[in-house]
Design a protein around this motif. Structure first.
Motif, PDB file in Angstrom:
ATOM      1  N   SER A   7      -0.005 -14.872  -9.667  1.00 48.37           N
ATOM      2  CA  SER A   7       0.726 -15.568  -8.620  1.00 48.37           C
ATOM      3  C   SER A   7       1.331 -14.545  -7.672  1.00 48.37           C
ATOM      4  CB  SER A   7       1.820 -16.462  -9.210  1.00 48.37           C
ATOM      5  OG  SER A   7       2.731 -15.699  -9.971  1.00 48.37           O
ATOM      6  N   GLY A   8       1.528 -14.986  -6.427  1.00 51.77           N
ATOM      7  CA  GLY A   8       2.119 -14.102  -5.429  1.00 51.77           C
ATOM      8  C   GLY A   8       1.595 -14.428  -4.044  1.00 51.77           C
ATOM      9  N   PRO A   9       2.153 -13.764  -3.037  1.00 48.17           N
ATOM     10  CA  PRO A   9       1.744 -14.038  -1.651  1.00 48.17           C
ATOM     11  C   PRO A   9       0.282 -13.712  -1.402  1.00 48.17           C
ATOM     12  CG  PRO A   9       3.788 -12.773  -1.736  1.00 48.17           C
ATOM     13  CD  PRO A   9       3.241 -12.790  -3.121  1.00 48.17           C
ATOM     14  N   GLY A  10      -0.372 -14.558  -0.612  1.00 44.92           N
ATOM     15  CA  GLY A  10      -1.770 -14.327  -0.272  1.00 44.92           C
ATOM     16  C   GLY A  10      -1.942 -13.490   0.981  1.00 44.92           C
ATOM     17  N   LEU A  11      -0.845 -13.213   1.665  1.00 46.40           N
ATOM     18  CA  LEU A  11      -0.897 -12.449   2.910  1.00 46.40           C
ATOM     19  C   LEU A  11       0.233 -11.424   2.916  1.00 46.40           C
ATOM     20  CD1 LEU A  11      -2.226 -12.129   5.736  1.00 46.40           C
ATOM     21  CD2 LEU A  11      -0.547 -13.799   6.578  1.00 46.40           C
ATOM     22  N   VAL A  12      -0.121 -10.188   3.184  1.00 42.77           N
ATOM     23  CA  VAL A  12       0.856  -9.097   3.238  1.00 42.77           C
ATOM     24  C   VAL A  12       0.617  -8.311   4.527  1.00 42.77           C
ATOM     25  CG1 VAL A  12       1.755  -7.045   2.080  1.00 42.77           C
ATOM     26  CG2 VAL A  12       0.881  -8.954   0.725  1.00 42.77           C
ATOM     27  N   LYS A  13       1.695  -7.914   5.174  1.00 39.28           N
ATOM     28  CA  LYS A  13       1.560  -7.145   6.414  1.00 39.28           C
ATOM     29  C   LYS A  13       1.237  -5.679   6.127  1.00 39.28           C
ATOM     30  CE  LYS A  13       4.772  -9.953   9.158  1.00 39.28           C
ATOM     31  NZ  LYS A  13       3.669 -10.838   9.599  1.00 39.28           N
ATOM     32  N   PRO A  14       0.476  -5.058   7.024  1.00 39.14           N
ATOM     33  CA  PRO A  14       0.192  -3.622   6.872  1.00 39.14           C
ATOM     34  C   PRO A  14       1.487  -2.820   6.757  1.00 39.14           C
ATOM     35  CG  PRO A  14      -1.187  -4.570   8.579  1.00 39.14           C
ATOM     36  CD  PRO A  14      -0.216  -5.648   8.192  1.00 39.14           C
ATOM     37  N   SER A  15       1.455  -1.819   5.905  1.00 38.34           N
ATOM     38  CA  SER A  15       2.570  -0.928   5.554  1.00 38.34           C
ATOM     39  C   SER A  15       3.562  -1.589   4.600  1.00 38.34           C
ATOM     40  CB  SER A  15       3.306  -0.404   6.797  1.00 38.34           C
ATOM     41  OG  SER A  15       4.165  -1.375   7.335  1.00 38.34           O
ATOM     42  N   GLY A  16       3.369  -2.851   4.315  1.00 37.77           N
ATOM     43  CA  GLY A  16       4.257  -3.546   3.390  1.00 37.77           C
ATOM     44  C   GLY A  16       3.876  -3.311   1.931  1.00 37.77           C
ATOM     45  N   THR A  17       4.551  -4.032   1.048  1.00 39.50           N
ATOM     46  CA  THR A  17       4.307  -3.917  -0.393  1.00 39.50           C
ATOM     47  C   THR A  17       3.718  -5.210  -0.930  1.00 39.50           C
ATOM     48  OG1 THR A  17       6.073  -2.297  -0.718  1.00 39.50           O
ATOM     49  CG2 THR A  17       5.374  -3.550  -2.655  1.00 39.50           C
ATOM     50  N   LEU A  18       2.609  -5.079  -1.605  1.00 38.87           N
ATOM     51  CA  LEU A  18       1.951  -6.202  -2.256  1.00 38.87           C
ATOM     52  C   LEU A  18       2.588  -6.386  -3.620  1.00 38.87           C
ATOM     53  CD1 LEU A  18      -1.942  -6.456  -2.583  1.00 38.87           C
ATOM     54  CD2 LEU A  18      -0.455  -6.768  -4.551  1.00 38.87           C
ATOM     55  N   SER A  19       3.009  -7.621  -3.931  1.00 41.72           N
ATOM     56  CA  SER A  19       3.644  -7.905  -5.222  1.00 41.72           C
ATOM     57  C   SER A  19       2.983  -9.108  -5.868  1.00 41.72           C
ATOM     58  CB  SER A  19       5.139  -8.181  -5.045  1.00 41.72           C
ATOM     59  OG  SER A  19       5.811  -7.054  -4.547  1.00 41.72           O
TER      60      SER A  19
END
Lengths: 124, 107
Positions: A7-19
């Motif tokens: 589970s978790g976000p399906g979209l992450v912005k560049p330079s951000g952190t994927l969790s």
């Protein structure tokens, strides 16, 4: 039967952190196993990211270790992945998997149970 | 780190054909090798571990062999449901590197 669910976000912005979080059901995360994350870019092959044990020990891929953190939450029977400084190249389906072994001389790299996978897209 | 290679990268065969896929490790890994099958849009499925031990429930037409650096996966009689990508992976120690995969189609 052990089941895993990401589970978790399906979209992450560049330079951000994927969790991402993987919830384990039908078994204990404190069993004699290690817990891994594997990713698969669209149309490409499988890449092992890293693993964690309920004791807190971790091992990471050489190519990703500077950006990866994997942790275990025994109280919730979950383990988590954090991947920092993401770029479009990190867009992939992310799988969590249970790692086991049948020989004391090997690592816990037999992935006998997998989550269904979750697509994470890195885009602004 | 130990690198894994596979050949061929893809193949097309007829139903009933014998199919062989090769996996090679850049250093010896004893028999610490698994094979996974991944059907289109699905999660990977463990087929074989310890190079030659069939996971429970896997059809007997699948077999594996090898030790050291060279390994093979054989499908003795290809079936339509075997259309998939097949990956080898080492597990003697971390990092648990996958091979690049072999895509199997029906001719």
């Amino acid at each position: 039967q052990v089941q895993l669910q990401e589970s978790g976000p399906g979209l992450v912005k560049p330079s951000g952190t994927l969790s991402l979080t993987c919830t384990v059901s039908g078994g204990s995360i404190s069993s004699n196993n290690w817990w891994s994350w594997v990713r698969q870019p669209p149309g490409k092959g499988l890449e092992w990211i890293g693993e964690a044990h309920h004791s807190g020990s971790t091992t990471y891929s050489s190519s990703l270790k500077s950006r990866v953190t994997i942790s275990v939450d025994k109280s919730k029977n979950q383990f988590s992945l954090k991947l920092s400084s993401v770029t479009a190249a990190d867009t992939a389906v992310f799988y969590c998997a249970r790692g086991t072994r049948y020989d004391f001389s090997t690592g816990y790299g037999i992935f006998d149970h997998w989550g269904q996978g979750t697509l994470v897209t890195v885009s602004s | 780190d130990i690198q894994m290679t596979q050949s061929p990268s893809s193949l097309s065969a007829s139903v009933g054909d014998r199919v062989t896929i090769t996996c090679r490790a850049s250093q010896a890994i004893s028999n610490s090798l698994v094979w996974y099958q991944q059907k289109p849009g699905k999660l990977p499925k463990l087929l074989i571990y310890a190079a030659s031990t069939l996971q429970s429930g896997v059809p007997s037409r699948f077999s594996g062999s090898g030790s050291g650096t060279d390994f093979t996966l054989t499908i003795s009689s290809l079936q339509p449901e075997d259309v998939a990508s097949y990956y080898c992976q080492k597990y003697n120690s971390a990092p648990f590197t996958f091979g690049p995969g072999t895509k199997v189609d029906i001719k």
